[in-house]
Design a protein around this motif. Structure first.
Motif, PDB file in Angstrom:
ATOM      1  N   CYS A  29      46.409  52.261  39.383  1.00  0.00           N
ATOM      2  CA  CYS A  29      46.521  50.805  39.199  1.00  0.00           C
ATOM      3  C   CYS A  29      45.424  50.360  38.219  1.00  0.00           C
ATOM      4  N   GLU A  30      45.799  49.540  37.258  1.00  0.00           N
ATOM      5  CA  GLU A  30      44.795  49.056  36.284  1.00  0.00           C
ATOM      6  C   GLU A  30      44.106  47.804  36.829  1.00  0.00           C
ATOM      7  N   GLN A  70      49.625  39.024  40.098  1.00  0.00           N
ATOM      8  CA  GLN A  70      48.653  40.052  39.710  1.00  0.00           C
ATOM      9  C   GLN A  70      47.307  39.839  40.409  1.00  0.00           C
ATOM     10  N   ASP A  71      47.254  38.818  41.247  1.00  0.00           N
ATOM     11  CA  ASP A  71      45.986  38.502  41.923  1.00  0.00           C
ATOM     12  C   ASP A  71      45.959  39.094  43.331  1.00  0.00           C
ATOM     13  N   TYR A  82      41.881  44.604  36.009  1.00  0.00           N
ATOM     14  CA  TYR A  82      41.478  43.786  34.845  1.00  0.00           C
ATOM     15  C   TYR A  82      40.182  43.012  35.103  1.00  0.00           C
ATOM     16  N   ARG A 115      42.017  41.047  39.792  1.00  0.00           N
ATOM     17  CA  ARG A 115      43.257  40.938  39.009  1.00  0.00           C
ATOM     18  C   ARG A 115      43.615  42.349  38.584  1.00  0.00           C
ATOM     19  N   CYS A 116      44.806  42.793  38.932  1.00  0.00           N
ATOM     20  CA  CYS A 116      45.180  44.176  38.623  1.00  0.00           C
ATOM     21  C   CYS A 116      46.685  44.283  38.387  1.00  0.00           C
ATOM     22  N   SER A 117      47.109  45.462  37.965  1.00  0.00           N
ATOM     23  CA  SER A 117      48.525  45.632  37.603  1.00  0.00           C
ATOM     24  C   SER A 117      49.427  45.727  38.843  1.00  0.00           C
ATOM     25  N   ASP A 118      48.890  46.250  39.961  1.00  0.00           N
ATOM     26  CA  ASP A 118      49.732  46.416  41.153  1.00  0.00           C
ATOM     27  C   ASP A 118      48.920  46.099  42.420  1.00  0.00           C
TER      28      ASP A 118
END
Lengths: 306, 253
Positions: free
Chosen positions: A285-286, A260-261, A288, A235-238
């Motif tokens: 890219c963040e 976001q997946d 999560y 799961r990330c921002s981009d």
């Protein structure tokens, strides 16, 4: 381990039908999930913990005491059965007052206890005047939870409490349980929907065919994974940017981005998992959350029951 | 846990189960049903007044012969074990079993709840019957006192017997009818003292001459009725506290 429930060589049979077969485990304080398919022995174990059944052999103690015919201990336990059946003609406050009275609470204190419990289980006050028979499934679950927590028990035992709830209802129910736990109540919750318990429970007892397959904290159980899958969920921002970044390094066999997946299929899973911080470096890219498919409890459980 | 939670109130199970039943009985439908029963019985019994000369005799025959000796035993024997059995069948008993109350306490609570449930149906009927009797002038207040006291005692005893049967088997309705046939009709007809085992025998004795001389409220028949009920209650409580039931189906062991 400072356990609240301790089973030693515990067996329980219904005539010739197997309920639990020579199991030993300990359950610490906190939220513990009791998982297994139908017929695994979850309900039998719950009935043993709540004193509704006596062990056929071995021993089971809750807070160091045997629960069967032990009113002093039962006063410290709350129980929410799997069955949906509730007295349909009663209003929730009246029903809870009756149950509080059965528990031995002086009559003049029962109303306050019932109302507090309904508030804690987040049943809106506007529904208190309605008869339980008119309630939705989610509202009934809250009333069931309220009767279990009404007397401020040290351990609440919930048998499949999220059955039939919609995703929002399940999420809110999980929040209530977390809140209870933060207030010092331990929770033993059974379910065959592992995905939900994964985010709720700190520990698990995994059952199948009356046997304990694994028990302990999530970390302990995940340590049993020896074989990594090539499928990794992130799961990330981009997701698209991250996928392109990894693809450029020649690490991926494929990927799937959705919101976001991001799901990726990597060439060398073990090497990827060992070196992911370096591999992700340089990508704006963040991230999560990242999870190997084999690390999911459902996947671990699936392999154990194979 | 607070200190108040550790201090257990006495008779909590009885009070809790009784309150639950009262709440179920004060729903608009239940109240309407009770009113309907009272009016129906009143109108039905008024019909015996059509023949003024034989009204008293017919009233006595209907109340003592049909209502008290036929209808009541069958009704109570097939209804008394219902509270316990429906709790087991529906699974709502699970909410009670896990509370710090003994099984004997719970059983007494169920029986009290059953008694109240039966009275909620019998009471209005008796009210209608009584008002009809007074309206026609065929029975006095002393006769009605005998009728009410007898009926309350008989209902209690039959309920306890049905409860004991219900604690043994989920087929309590069939076994209740069997009990009525064997004990009330069979043993009750044997004239060498064995008939004392039948509650109907004592009911008949208590209600004899109800319209003529206000009934026959003597101690011995009452003692038999109440002792039989007490025996049923003790047997039922012993069976219930020692048995293992599977919720939602027949008793397992």
């Amino acid at each position: 381990m400072n356990s609240i429930v301790k089973a030693e060589e515990l067996s329980c049979f219904y005539g010739i039908v197997l309920g639990l077969n020579n199991v030993s485990f300990e359950i610490p304080a906190g939220i513990t999930g009791l998982v297994g398919p139908n017929g695994a022995g979850k309900s039998t174990l719950i009935k043993l913990v709540t004193g509704q059944l006596a062990p056929s052999s071995g021993s089971l103690t809750v807070f160091g005491q045997r629960p069967r015919n032990n009113p002093r201990l039962l006063g410290q336990l709350g129980y929410c059965p799997e069955r949906e059946q509730l007295p349909k003609d009663l209003r929730p406050v009246a029903w809870l007052r009756s149950l509080a009275s059965v528990s031995g609470t002086p009559w003049w204190e029962t109303r306050a206890l019932a109302e507090q419990a309904l508030e804690r289980s987040r049943l809106g006050k506007e529904h208190w005047k309605k008869r339980i028979g008119t309630y939705s499934k989610g509202m009934k679950q809250r009333v069931k939870l309220a009767q279990a927590i009404m007397h401020d028990p040290k351990l609440v035992v919930l048998d499949e409490p999220m059955n039939g709830l919609d995703p929002m209802g399940r999420s809110e129910f999980g929040e209530i349980l977390k809140e209870l736990n933060e207030q010092g109540t331990s929770i033993l919750v059974s379910s065959h929907i592992l995905h939900e318990l994964e985010f709720l429970c700190s520990g698990f007892v995994m059952l199948n065919w009356g046997r304990v397959l694994a028990s302990g904290s999530q970390i302990d159980i995940r340590k049993t994974v020896v074989e990594w899958s090539d499928e990794i969920s992130i799961r990330c921002s981009d997701p698209n940017h991250l996928a392109a970044h990894l693809q450029a390094q020649g690490l991926l066999r494929g990927f799937l981005a959705d919101g976001q997946d991001l799901t990726i299929w990597v060439n060398e899973p073990e090497q990827f998992l060992a070196a992911w911080p370096q591999l992700f470096a340089g990508c704006a890219c963040e991230v999560y959350e990242m999870r190997n498919k084999n690390q999911a409890l459902s996947s671990i459980f699936e392999r154990m029951t194979r | 846990m607070s200190e108040s939670h550790n201090r257990r109130a006495r008779f909590g199970a009885l009070r809790g189960l009784l309150y639950m039943r009262i709440q179920e009985l004060v729903t608009p439908i239940s109240l309407l049903r009770a009113a309907g029963i009272a009016v129906a019985c009143f109108l039905l019994f008024l019909l015996v007044g059509l023949d003024r000369q034989e009204a008293a005799q017919r009233y006595q025959g209907l109340v003592a012969g049909i209502f008290a000796l036929k209808f009541l035993p069958i009704f109570c024997l097939t209804k008394g074990g219902e509270t316990l059995r429906s709790e087991l069948k529906d699974g709502t008993i699970e909410y009670l079993w896990v509370r710090p109350a003994s099984k004997v306490e719970l059983y007494f609570g169920f029986m009290l709840s059953s008694y109240l449930g039966i009275l909620a149906l019998i009471g209005p009927a008796l009210l209608g019957i009584s008002v009809a009797g007074l309206t026609m002038g065929v029975v006095g207040l002393d006769g009605l006192l005998a009728l009410w006291v007898t009926i309350l005692a008989v209902v209690a005893s039959f309920t306890a017997i049905s409860g004991a049967i219900g604690s043994l088997s989920s087929k309590f309705v069939v076994l209740g009818i069997f009990y009525y046939s064997f004990v009330e009709l069979g043993l009750g007809a044997i004239p060498n003292g064995v008939q004392r085992l039948a509650l109907s025998f004592h009911t008949k004795s208590l209600l004899s001459g109800m319209v003529r001389d206000g009934g026959n409220l003597s101690l011995e028949p009452f003692a038999w009725i109440l002792a039989t009920g007490a025996l049923g209650l003790v047997v039922g409580a012993a069976v219930f506290s020692q048995s293992r039931y599977v919720v939602g189906s027949e008793k397992e062991a």
